[in-house]
Scaffold this active site. Structure first.
Site, PDB file in Angstrom:
ATOM      1  N   ASP A 439      39.045 -45.462  18.219  1.00 13.04           N
ATOM      2  CA  ASP A 439      40.253 -44.692  18.532  1.00 13.04           C
ATOM      3  C   ASP A 439      39.856 -43.457  19.346  1.00 13.04           C
ATOM      4  OD1 ASP A 439      42.895 -43.763  18.365  1.00 13.04           O
ATOM      5  OD2 ASP A 439      42.594 -42.854  16.386  1.00 13.04           O
ATOM      6  N   GLU A 442      40.068 -41.971  24.863  1.00 12.27           N
ATOM      7  CA  GLU A 442      40.588 -41.768  26.258  1.00 12.27           C
ATOM      8  C   GLU A 442      39.646 -40.907  27.085  1.00 12.27           C
ATOM      9  OE1 GLU A 442      42.463 -41.440  23.444  1.00 12.27           O
ATOM     10  OE2 GLU A 442      43.239 -43.467  23.721  1.00 12.27           O
ATOM     11  N   ASP A 515      50.239 -44.898  19.682  1.00 10.24           N
ATOM     12  CA  ASP A 515      51.177 -44.271  18.750  1.00 10.24           C
ATOM     13  C   ASP A 515      52.627 -44.412  19.177  1.00 10.24           C
ATOM     14  OD1 ASP A 515      48.896 -43.585  17.427  1.00 10.24           O
ATOM     15  OD2 ASP A 515      48.859 -41.513  18.141  1.00 10.24           O
TER      16      ASP A 515
HETATM   17  O1  MIG Z   1      45.012 -38.035  16.101  1.00 10.78           O
HETATM   18  O2  MIG Z   1      43.091 -41.856  12.964  1.00 10.78           O
HETATM   19  O3  MIG Z   1      46.411 -43.995  17.450  1.00 10.78           O
HETATM   20  O4  MIG Z   1      46.384 -45.336  15.032  1.00 10.78           O
HETATM   21  O5  MIG Z   1      46.036 -43.782  12.701  1.00 10.78           O
HETATM   22  C1  MIG Z   1      45.452 -39.246  15.577  1.00 10.78           C
HETATM   23  C2  MIG Z   1      44.397 -41.402  12.860  1.00 10.78           C
HETATM   24  C3  MIG Z   1      44.295 -40.200  15.443  1.00 10.78           C
HETATM   25  C4  MIG Z   1      45.509 -42.053  16.413  1.00 10.78           C
HETATM   26  C5  MIG Z   1      45.653 -43.543  16.365  1.00 10.78           C
HETATM   27  C6  MIG Z   1      46.269 -43.940  15.061  1.00 10.78           C
HETATM   28  C7  MIG Z   1      45.423 -43.448  13.914  1.00 10.78           C
HETATM   29  C8  MIG Z   1      45.255 -41.927  13.996  1.00 10.78           C
HETATM   30  N1  MIG Z   1      44.681 -41.590  15.293  1.00 10.78           N
END
Ligand code: MIG
Length: 828
Positions: A439, A442, A515
């Site tokens: 995650d 980016e 999200d």
């Molecule tokens: O700042 O890990 O898109 O699926 O649950 C949020 C917490 C960070 C973003 C992800 C989401 C995940 C969440 N993450």
């Protein structure tokens, strides 16, 4: 008083000075006007776009043709009969040929030739002609019959970038009046991009809106369709790129970048399906996922402590709702330090994972790129000691705040860093973790959004700033993850999922759309994003079922679950501050329907697995918009609610609350409503009832669809007899059935079996012939072949020359028992 021009505009214009005598200036009145003019510096040469000029000649090296206007060079390289790459070197010197996206194995020899007449050079293969107009360097692509599919509106051009060096590079093409445009990854827009300008810059976009752009992924590939013919353009440039689809000018499509090379591939069709397959041949496909990865997955932010995880798993089994995986979001870690456990919440992770495993649950955990700055944390120390973290232009470390607090970030564009990153998973793999979720890649940084542009990257030795590496950062992270896991799991298939991606990421990972929000609009956006990702090379994709932020009601959750069955990746997920999101969280009525649909997913698994094979092996996208199926029908180019999963199943998810019925277009041929076998004619629209416990779901006539019995998780039981259902249609139709070990890469050595069934039917007979390839011995020993929609009474069935019995099931449906390796069945 001399006459003073009233409006003096200081736009750089080389003829301006001669227009006015200098001694007439200044004049108080006009000076006042001039205050509004922004510092005109008249004696500096203006930076302006430069265009290719007249072609002066060319040279050839193997399949590359280098054209020049005396200063700049353009390479036309023939990759295959249908793929031609164009590159521009403004000063005649090409950058080193390197791409993170392309995995194409160069063919030894492609037949091509150049011809020349007064006005053009033409590079020809058997399928495509690339013409270069001599007097203006315009490039166009046409088919053998000279139909032009794509042509320049202006010669390729560029502009020097004084701040960073290099060039802004531009390409403008004609947009025909009927032309439509698809592709570009995860854009949350209507499928046809005509009239839109989009930007590619991977961004953490929590709760994004319809048409918000950019989002998490950069897939600079689009498909144009004009007069029923399709082609593709893949602009392989990792900098911030833009595409304008007849938005600024109704007759132009252009794409440009803030740096790097103007380098694009023209990919020939003329069928959209062929364009997508050929795009896959350039950028690769997803490997066969382990069977459990295509089951139902339950996630949330976050399941903890251990008891909560156990309880959730227990509820699934108690309620007999199938489920294959449970996810642990960031809270399983110790202070959000990657590769550690919070021992208070998870005192014995190995034991917990083993117990989950014993009950058919795989464990998937989150790993982020931000590494906590902490001298007592081994990952940080190793990264520091080996100089693996990204640095700023002035050599400071790139530091930013994310979940763990102050963090540094590995430079995944350095192969040595990737290898190291891959080894870090060892502990979690030893603990039994089966899949990893990357995650925030980016990359996301709290406050500022992402890294500043001056951060430096190794870029496989091609060095660059973050401007160049930003869009591939997430891809290289998940590549490191995948490659590392592949070693750690020995021959077992990893499961990885990433949020950020660049073209080609499908070789290393599945993706999700980030999200989203628990609204009906977002359910619709999700159906668009997944269709779009699928034609952009990223077939293994899914949305957060139910919506990440906000609260769905039972109806929205259930309708989303129905769409989820037909999402290649099927996972419920939700944000930390939301109420419960398990299939039973909305009360028993909704639970019953959700259960029915999750069970449907499990029944369809052998079909779904076969679709993954067709994707992996043949580059066929899994979800297929109607435009891709029937591009010859103009109206279909605008349809976006119905789509097929593979070739043979069609759905049209219900996208509105309280919807009692829905108009559904069925492609040409004949179709059967899955739930009651009602027959429908294709090539037209039908109004279909949409009771809450059903959805518009159809099977294409002529198909043979394999189904499993419902299991609580993949591989729960051995299957002796595989159910297959033949849906009658006249004429010849082909179906496939793929099987293998389900867990290992043995299929790469030919240990799989791909069966194909050719059904040939008339109003009085059905004949099915089986063929197969591969070395694997299937897990089933025979088939029960069910027959739907036969227009005749069965009098006799012969299998390989022997008469056999026809049986009837409790619903009165006829079925025949067949040996696994039967050659030919004749039903009459
Ligand atoms: O700042 O890990 O898109 O699926 O649950 C949020 C917490 C960070 C973003 C992800 C989401 C995940 C969440 N993450």
């Amino acid at each position: 008083m001399p006459r003073i021009p009233q409006k003096l505009t200081f736009m750089a214009d080389s003829t301006r000075k001669e227009d006015f005598a200098n001694d007439l200036l200044p004049h108080t009145e006009s000076l006042e006007e001039m205050h509004h003019v922004n510092n005109p510096v008249l004696d500096l040469p203006r930076i302006e776009k430069q265009y290719l000029a007249k072609v002066q000649g060319y040279t050839q090296e193997r399949n590359s043709f280098f054209f020049t206007d005396g200063r700049s060079k353009v390479e036309v390289k023939v990759f295959s009969e249908e793929i031609i790459r164009i590159r521009l070197a403004p000063e005649g010197v090409f950058l080193e040929d390197f791409s993170y996206a392309v995995s194409f194995k160069e063919e030894v020899f492609v037949n091509c030739e150049v011809t020349e007449d007064e006005s053009h050079y033409r590079v020809k293969t058997s399928a495509v002609t690339c013409s270069i107009k001599k007097d203006n360097f315009f490039i166009s692509f046409s088919e053998e019959d000279d139909t032009v599919l794509n042509s320049d509106h202006a010669a390729m051009h560029w502009e020097e970038n004084v701040d960073y060096g290099g060039y802004y590079v531009y390409c403008s093409k004609e947009a025909k009046s009927d032309e439509v445009f698809y592709g570009l990854g995860d854009k949350a827009s209507n499928l046809n991009l005509r009239g839109r300008r989009v930007k590619n810059w991977n961004s953490d976009t929590y709760s994004y809106a319809f048409n918000q752009d950019p989002l998490y992924k950069t897939i600079p590939f689009y498909i144009g369709v004009t007069e029923g013919r399709a082609y593709g353009i893949f602009f392989d440039n990792t900098f911030k790129t833009y595409f304008d689809f007849a938005s600024e000018h109704p007759n132009q499509t252009s794409f440009w970048s803030e740096g790097g090379e103007l380098q694009y591939y023209y990919i020939h069709g003329p069928q959209m399906m062929d364009v997508v397959k050929r795009y896959h041949s350039l950028t690769g496909t997803h490997y066969m996922p382990p069977m459990w990865a295509i089951g139902y997955h339950q996630c949330r932010w976050s399941y903890y402590p251990e008891n909560k995880v156990r309880e959730t798993a227990y509820e699934f089994r108690k309620r007999e709702i199938p489920c294959d995986a449970i996810y642990l979001d960031i809270d399983y870690m110790d202070g959000y330090r990657c590769f550690t456990w919070n021992k208070r919440y998870f005192p014995d992770p190995k034991k917990m994972i083993a117990d989950l495993n014993a009950n058919g649950f795989k464990t998937v955990v989150m790993i982020d790129p931000g590494i906590k700055v902490d001298e007592n944390y081994w990952v940080f120390k190793q990264g520091q000691e080996n100089n693996y973290f990204c640095r700023r232009g002035d050599d400071y470390f790139m530091e930013g705040f994310v979940w763990p607090g102050r963090c540094q970030f590995p430079d995944y564009t350095n192969p040595e860093v990737r290898t190291w990153w891959g080894t870090l998973y060892k502990g979690l793999v030893d603990d039994g973790v089966a899949g990893f979720w990357n995650d925030m890649n980016e990359p996301a940084v709290f406050g500022r959004g992402t890294f500043p542009d001056d951060v430096r990257h190794q870029f496989e030795g091609h060095r660059g700033s973050h401007r160049k590496a930003h869009n591939i950062y997430g891809m290289q992270m998940v590549r490191a993850t995948y490659d590392g896991l592949k070693k750690l799991y020995k021959n077992k298939r990893p499961f990885t999922i990433t949020r950020a991606a660049y073209a080609g990421t499908q070789r290393y990972s599945s993706v999700w759309t980030g999200d989203n929000i628990a609204t009906w609009e977002h359910l619709r956006i999700g159906t668009l994003q997944l269709q779009r990702l699928s034609v952009s090379g990223l077939s293994f994709c899914g949305t957060d079922i139910g919506g990440f932020t906000g609260e769905p009601d039972g109806e929205l959750y259930t309708r989303w679950m129905q769409f989820g069955v037909f999402s290649p990746f099927m996972r419920v997920h939700s944000a930390g501050d939301t109420r419960d999101r398990e299939p039973w969280s909305f009360g028993p009525d909704w639970e019953q329907i959700c259960k029915k649909f999750i069970e449907l997913r499990y029944k369809l698994l052998p079909y779904i697995y076969t679709c993954f094979w067709m994707q992996h092996r043949y580059g066929e996208p899994i979800l297929r918009p109607i435009s891709l199926l029937e591009q010859h029908i103009a109206k279909n180019l605008q349809r976006e609610e119905e789509f097929t999963f593979g070739h043979q199943l069609l759905v049209s998810p219900v996208l509105h609350p309280g919807q009692l019925n829905k108009v559904v277009y069925l492609p040409e041929g004949n179709w059967y409503y899955y739930f009651d076998h009602t027959a429908y004619a294709g090539g037209q629209e039908h109004t279909i009832d949409t009771p809450m416990d059903e959805m518009p779901f159809f099977v294409r006539g002529g198909s043979i669809i394999p189904e499993f019995p419902v299991m609580q998780f993949t591989g729960e039981r051995k299957i002796e007899s595989l159910k297959m259902t033949f849906y009658f249609a006249e004429g010849q139709h082909e179906s496939h059935l793929y099987s293998d070990h389900g867990e290992t890469f043995a299929y790469e050595q030919g240990v799989y079996v791909e069966k194909n069934f050719i059904a040939e039917s008339t109003q009085s007979t059905v004949q099915i012939v089986q063929g197969e390839q591969g070395l694997y011995t299937p897990y089933y020993s025979d088939f029960n072949l069910y027959l739907v929609g036969l227009p005749f009474e069965i009098k006799q069935v012969t299998v390989d020359g022997m008469k056999v019995q026809v049986s009837k099931d409790e619903d009165g449906l006829s079925f025949i028992k067949l040996e696994r390796d039967f050659k030919k069945v004749i039903i009459q």
